[in-house]
Design a protein around this motif. Structure first.
Motif, PDB file in Angstrom:
ATOM      1  N   SER A 196       1.267  -1.377   0.075  1.00  0.00           N
ATOM      2  CA  SER A 196      -0.155  -0.198  -0.126  1.00  0.00           C
ATOM      3  C   SER A 196       1.046   1.430   0.200  1.00  0.00           C
ATOM      4  O   SER A 196       1.725   1.081   0.499  1.00  0.00           O
ATOM      5  N   ARG A 197       0.336   2.681  -0.118  1.00  0.00           N
ATOM      6  CA  ARG A 197       0.587   3.389  -0.047  1.00  0.00           C
ATOM      7  C   ARG A 197       1.492   4.096   1.308  1.00  0.00           C
ATOM      8  O   ARG A 197       2.607   4.511   1.183  1.00  0.00           O
ATOM      9  N   THR A 198       1.029   3.452   2.362  1.00  0.00           N
ATOM     10  CA  THR A 198       1.345   3.694   3.753  1.00  0.00           C
ATOM     11  C   THR A 198       2.555   2.864   3.450  1.00  0.00           C
ATOM     12  O   THR A 198       4.133   3.585   4.463  1.00  0.00           O
ATOM     13  N   HIS A 199       2.280   1.427   3.480  1.00  0.00           N
ATOM     14  CA  HIS A 199       3.688   0.418   3.200  1.00  0.00           C
ATOM     15  C   HIS A 199       5.063   1.664   2.396  1.00  0.00           C
ATOM     16  O   HIS A 199       6.124   0.995   3.045  1.00  0.00           O
ATOM     17  N   GLU A 200       5.012   1.796   1.549  1.00  0.00           N
ATOM     18  CA  GLU A 200       5.292   2.712   1.083  1.00  0.00           C
ATOM     19  C   GLU A 200       6.581   4.068   1.176  1.00  0.00           C
ATOM     20  O   GLU A 200       7.727   3.329   1.480  1.00  0.00           O
ATOM     21  N   TYR A 201       5.533   4.123   1.755  1.00  0.00           N
ATOM     22  CA  TYR A 201       6.119   4.973   2.396  1.00  0.00           C
ATOM     23  C   TYR A 201       6.813   5.184   3.549  1.00  0.00           C
ATOM     24  O   TYR A 201       7.929   5.789   4.049  1.00  0.00           O
ATOM     25  N   GLU A 202       6.165   4.612   4.176  1.00  0.00           N
ATOM     26  CA  GLU A 202       7.114   3.615   5.263  1.00  0.00           C
ATOM     27  C   GLU A 202       7.590   3.125   5.679  1.00  0.00           C
ATOM     28  O   GLU A 202       9.400   3.310   5.744  1.00  0.00           O
ATOM     29  N   ALA A 203       8.233   2.537   4.328  1.00  0.00           N
ATOM     30  CA  ALA A 203       9.609   1.945   3.997  1.00  0.00           C
ATOM     31  C   ALA A 203      10.331   2.700   3.923  1.00  0.00           C
ATOM     32  O   ALA A 203      12.173   2.854   4.344  1.00  0.00           O
ATOM     33  N   ASP A 204      10.372   3.492   3.062  1.00  0.00           N
ATOM     34  CA  ASP A 204      11.080   4.829   2.576  1.00  0.00           C
ATOM     35  C   ASP A 204      11.573   5.770   4.078  1.00  0.00           C
ATOM     36  O   ASP A 204      13.593   5.671   4.365  1.00  0.00           O
ATOM     37  N   LYS A 205      10.766   5.876   4.503  1.00  0.00           N
ATOM     38  CA  LYS A 205      11.468   6.410   6.194  1.00  0.00           C
ATOM     39  C   LYS A 205      12.401   5.627   6.731  1.00  0.00           C
ATOM     40  O   LYS A 205      13.257   5.797   7.210  1.00  0.00           O
ATOM     41  N   LEU A 206      11.642   4.663   7.137  1.00  0.00           N
ATOM     42  CA  LEU A 206      12.458   3.647   7.974  1.00  0.00           C
ATOM     43  C   LEU A 206      13.830   3.158   7.275  1.00  0.00           C
ATOM     44  O   LEU A 206      15.061   3.063   7.622  1.00  0.00           O
ATOM     45  N   GLY A 207      13.852   2.999   5.420  1.00  0.00           N
ATOM     46  CA  GLY A 207      14.838   2.497   5.205  1.00  0.00           C
ATOM     47  C   GLY A 207      16.356   3.687   4.787  1.00  0.00           C
ATOM     48  O   GLY A 207      16.939   3.900   5.165  1.00  0.00           O
ATOM     49  N   MET A 208      15.886   4.890   5.206  1.00  0.00           N
ATOM     50  CA  MET A 208      16.433   6.213   4.962  1.00  0.00           C
ATOM     51  C   MET A 208      16.883   6.467   6.283  1.00  0.00           C
ATOM     52  O   MET A 208      18.566   6.560   6.819  1.00  0.00           O
ATOM     53  N   VAL A 209      16.534   5.552   7.803  1.00  0.00           N
ATOM     54  CA  VAL A 209      17.173   6.665   8.684  1.00  0.00           C
ATOM     55  C   VAL A 209      17.742   4.528   8.907  1.00  0.00           C
ATOM     56  O   VAL A 209      19.818   4.895   9.504  1.00  0.00           O
ATOM     57  N   PHE A 210      18.317   3.517   8.621  1.00  0.00           N
ATOM     58  CA  PHE A 210      18.987   1.957   8.142  1.00  0.00           C
ATOM     59  C   PHE A 210      20.245   2.812   7.555  1.00  0.00           C
ATOM     60  O   PHE A 210      21.669   2.789   8.316  1.00  0.00           O
ATOM     61  N   MET A 211      19.483   3.187   6.526  1.00  0.00           N
ATOM     62  CA  MET A 211      21.186   2.974   5.779  1.00  0.00           C
ATOM     63  C   MET A 211      22.076   4.612   6.168  1.00  0.00           C
ATOM     64  O   MET A 211      23.205   4.598   6.154  1.00  0.00           O
ATOM     65  N   ALA A 212      21.216   5.702   7.167  1.00  0.00           N
ATOM     66  CA  ALA A 212      21.884   7.048   7.391  1.00  0.00           C
ATOM     67  C   ALA A 212      22.827   6.224   8.856  1.00  0.00           C
ATOM     68  O   ALA A 212      24.431   6.780   9.268  1.00  0.00           O
ATOM     69  N   MET A 213      22.284   5.678   9.544  1.00  0.00           N
ATOM     70  CA  MET A 213      23.484   4.847  10.477  1.00  0.00           C
ATOM     71  C   MET A 213      24.340   3.862   9.904  1.00  0.00           C
ATOM     72  O   MET A 213      24.917   3.847  10.294  1.00  0.00           O
ATOM     73  N   ALA A 214      24.112   3.581   8.900  1.00  0.00           N
ATOM     74  CA  ALA A 214      24.703   2.704   7.732  1.00  0.00           C
ATOM     75  C   ALA A 214      25.628   3.279   7.694  1.00  0.00           C
ATOM     76  O   ALA A 214      27.077   2.745   7.370  1.00  0.00           O
ATOM     77  N   GLY A 215      25.874   4.827   7.331  1.00  0.00           N
ATOM     78  CA  GLY A 215      27.031   5.430   6.695  1.00  0.00           C
ATOM     79  C   GLY A 215      26.585   6.514   5.760  1.00  0.00           C
ATOM     80  O   GLY A 215      27.932   7.117   4.815  1.00  0.00           O
TER      81      GLY A 215
END
Length: 266
Positions: free
Chosen positions: A195-214
């Motif tokens: 769903s659109r909610t899931h996609e937007y949510e995965a975008d946010k979580l993914g950005m946090v995870f990649m940021a923490m990974a450097g």
């Protein structure tokens, strides 16, 4: 009247059923699917997929890069969840990162941390940071248990919200069909219509995870802008299941300052 009763029953199940919270966003989600059962069903499909699509050797240069990025992202995920009292979210995860030879533009992460990239997506990611964008996004779907949420919703509608173990006992074929429809088994594994909610949510979580990974989370913006600009009437599978529209790109842009709070350049 029966249809109305069924609809009201489903609404009751959705409202009063088991709820959990998605990491980072805090959104409450309905879930009646035990994580260990979801992981086991996913593992079976994953192993069948690898049997039919042998991954490239672990020492392949591109496979090594996928694994390297995956290890950094998964380490960041574990750190975030552990520091925020949610380590149980991935108790059943055993991370694996595979690259398979295929022209399909696709990548996915199954429950349990089984990640597969297709060689067809490599020209689109362009660099290691681009891989991190896709890796973070796909892992986020699994960490947020979007698949379990979708399956729970389907069980509620089709089988009246009964638990997965009961559904497997009473309606095993139908239950497996629901799982297959959620994860695209039988067509292309990992092709989900989130769903659109899931996609937007995965975008946010993914950005946090990649940021923490450097990795600079701003790379997510340029990646999706590039994907949205790809010409052609028939978009790659990855685009059709991960729609790149201007609203989504704007949401990613708006979230960069928040994601930057987690950015730890290496």
């Amino acid at each position: 009247m029966k249809n109305v009763t069924k609809i009201l029953f489903v609404i009751l199940i959705l409202v009063s059923g088991s709820c959990s919270k998605v990491p980072i966003t805090g959104r409450k989600q309905f879930n009646v699917v035990p994580d260990n059962m979801m992981t086991q069903m996913s593992l079976t499909s994953y192993q069948e997929f690898l049997t039919q699509n042998p991954p490239l050797p672990a020492n392949n240069k591109q496979a090594l890069q996928i694994a390297s990025v995956g290890q950094r992202i998964s380490a960041a995920v574990e750190t975030y969840l552990r520091e925020n009292g949610m380590a149980d979210k991935i108790n059943n995860f055993a991370w694996e990162f595979k690259l398979v030879e295929s022209p399909d533009v696709n990548a996915w992460c199954m429950p349990g941390g089984k990640v597969v990239f297709y060689t067809g997506i490599l020209p689109y990611v362009k660099d290691e940071a681009g891989i991190a964008v896709v890796m973070g996004h796909e892992i986020a779907h699994a960490v947020a248990n979007h698949g379990g949420e979708r399956m729970s919703q389907q069980l509620a509608v089709v089988l009246g919200g009964i638990s997965l173990d009961v559904a497997l006992q009473q309606q095993p074929t139908l239950t497996h069909d629901i799982f297959n429809s959620v994860y695209g088994v039988g067509s292309q594994l990992g092709v989900l219509a989130y769903s659109r909610t899931h996609e937007y949510e995965a975008d946010k979580l993914g950005m946090v995870f990649m940021a923490m990974a450097g990795y600079d989370p701003a790379r997510a913006l340029s990646f999706w802008q590039d994907m949205a600009a790809i010409p052609g009437q028939a978009p790659p599978e990855f685009l059709s299941t991960h729609p790149s529209n201007q609203k989504r790109i704007k949401a990613i842009q708006d979230y960069i300052p928040e994601a930057n709070k987690y950015f730890k350049p290496l």
